[in-house]
Design a protein around this motif. Structure first.
Motif, PDB file in Angstrom:
ATOM      1  N   ARG A  49       2.419   1.475  -3.522  1.00 45.51           N
ATOM      2  CA  ARG A  49       1.310   2.478  -4.272  1.00 45.51           C
ATOM      3  C   ARG A  49       1.051   3.630  -3.990  1.00 45.51           C
ATOM      4  O   ARG A  49       0.979   4.515  -5.004  1.00 45.51           O
ATOM      5  CB  ARG A  49       0.010   1.627  -4.116  1.00 45.51           C
ATOM      6  N   ALA A  50       1.055   4.067  -2.603  1.00 46.22           N
ATOM      7  CA  ALA A  50       0.868   5.449  -2.403  1.00 46.22           C
ATOM      8  C   ALA A  50       1.954   6.333  -3.030  1.00 46.22           C
ATOM      9  O   ALA A  50       1.789   7.349  -3.545  1.00 46.22           O
ATOM     10  CB  ALA A  50       0.764   5.711  -0.973  1.00 46.22           C
ATOM     11  N   SER A 106       0.794  -1.166   0.147  1.00 50.39           N
ATOM     12  CA  SER A 106       0.139   0.142   0.086  1.00 50.39           C
ATOM     13  C   SER A 106       0.878   1.152  -0.012  1.00 50.39           C
ATOM     14  O   SER A 106       0.682   2.111  -0.663  1.00 50.39           O
ATOM     15  CB  SER A 106      -0.871   0.054   1.106  1.00 50.39           C
ATOM     16  N   GLU A 139       1.739   9.432  -5.556  1.00 47.61           N
ATOM     17  CA  GLU A 139       2.376  10.595  -5.185  1.00 47.61           C
ATOM     18  C   GLU A 139       3.351  11.223  -6.253  1.00 47.61           C
ATOM     19  O   GLU A 139       3.433  12.231  -6.570  1.00 47.61           O
ATOM     20  CB  GLU A 139       2.836  10.626  -3.703  1.00 47.61           C
TER      21      GLU A 139
END
Length: 374
Positions: free
Chosen positions: A167-168, A164, A172
């Motif tokens: 992915r963030a 996660s 970004e």
């Protein structure tokens, strides 16, 4: 589960089955020997089933593990010797790993009761403590299974959190790329749009005047186009500075920019001067450049005033010009410059107001005011 762990578990499973097949007796094709063979097959299948994927239905897992512990207790009852009890230990342990807490404890309790009863009746009441202790111990590995499942879930949770976070980070980074593209687009517009429009207009004018034979007007249009080229080069230099990541001295840069635009002593600074973040400095300079360019383009010959105000919680840049003293050189404009300024201020969490002046000595002129928090 890693490939190494899976291989090790398969090795343990096959080793247990091999030990049971080699030690459990009697083995035959009829009577007690046939029953032992059948129970060995059932126990081996139940133990091998622990390698089924985690997506296997929980109810089906409960049925197979229950069947397995019953078959392991029955093997202890039917056989005369051997290590068939190992099936009970490992099946109880896997119940703790595979099933939820209550079903796992129920399977372990069933294994303990059945194996304890078998040992009690097999050895006899003379060794009651030993038989029940040994029988009940077959359910203890459920604790190891529960702990193993908790550890596996913790590892999976960490892996999911890491995925996660990755992915963030990618999202970004993509947002940062898009933001940078928007910033570069605004910078390109600030440098090229006004200047190229003005240069094109004057070159077209010079081309049209050639047929009239008025060389003075042709020369004037050519000279104006040439001055716009020089102006564009200056703006390109400022763009290179603004795109750099290192900090620019705000007051010195703003003063040099105003002087290069043909103005003198029009900058007023109020409040306590402080160093601003790099991004704020760059955008303030770009907003000032766009506002000064617009003033020169749409109000040639008009007086211009620039104010930089440092308040306790904000920084304000105001660029004001009087009414035009001559004809503008770029018409009404595309409006993209004002949009670009609004975008720059919005990225900094500030506000921008722009509009005509309706009162005061500069009535009929224009003012741009950017207020940036911090």
């Amino acid at each position: 589960m890693s490939r190494h762990d899976a291989s090790l578990q398969w090795a343990v499973t096959l080793l247990i089955i091999a030990i049971a097949v080699g030690t459990v007796r009697p083995v035959g094709v009829s009577g007690q020997g046939l029953a032992v063979v059948a129970l060995l097959v059932v126990n081996s299948a139940a133990l091998t089933a622990r390698h089924l994927p985690p997506s296997f239905p929980p109810r089906a897992a409960l049925v197979w593990l229950t069947t397995g512990v019953v078959a392991s207790a029955a093997l202890l009852k039917v056989s005369d010797s051997g290590s068939g009890y190992l099936f009970a230990y490992f099946l109880a342990g896997h119940a703790g790993y595979r099933l939820r807490l209550k079903p796992a404890l129920a399977v372990a309790a069933l294994s303990s009761l059945l194996c304890g009863a078998v040992f009690y009746f097999y050895i006899g009441p003379d060794h009651e403590v030993l038989t029940w202790t040994f029988g009940l111990s077959t359910g203890i590995p459920v604790v190891a299974g529960i702990l193993g499942r908790s550890r596996q879930q913790a590892v999976e949770a960490r892996l999911e959190a890491a995925e996660s976070a990755e992915r963030a980070a990618r999202a970004e980074a993509r947002t940062a790329v898009l933001t940078e593209r928007g910033r570069i687009a605004r910078d390109v517009h600030d440098v090229l749009a006004h200047s190229l429009a003005g240069i094109n207009m004057h070159l077209e004018l010079a081309d049209a005047l050639i047929d009239t034979g008025d060389l003075e007007k042709v020369r004037a249009a050519h000279n104006k186009a040439q001055s716009l080229v020089k102006e564009s080069l200056k703006q390109a230099q400022w763009t290179v500075h603004a795109l750099r990541e290192d900090s620019l001295p705000l007051l010195e840069s703003l003063t040099a920019m105003i002087e290069s635009s043909g103005h003198r002593e029009v900058l007023t600074v109020t409040g306590t001067v402080r160093e601003l973040p790099v991004q704020v400095t760059q955008n303030v300079l770009r907003i000032a450049q766009e506002a000064l360019t617009n003033a020169a383009r749409h109000a040639p010959g008009a007086g211009t005033a620039v104010e930089l105000r440092f308040d306790a919680a904000s920084t304000t840049l105001a660029v004001r010009n009087g009414p035009a003293a001559g004809a503008g050189t770029a018409g009404a404009g595309s409006g993209m410059g004002l949009i670009g300024m609004r975008e720059r201020v919005a990225l900094l969490g500030g506000t921008l107001t722009a509009g005509p002046l309706t009162e005061g000595p500069d009535r009929g002129g224009w003012q741009v005011e950017a207020v940036i928090q911090g």
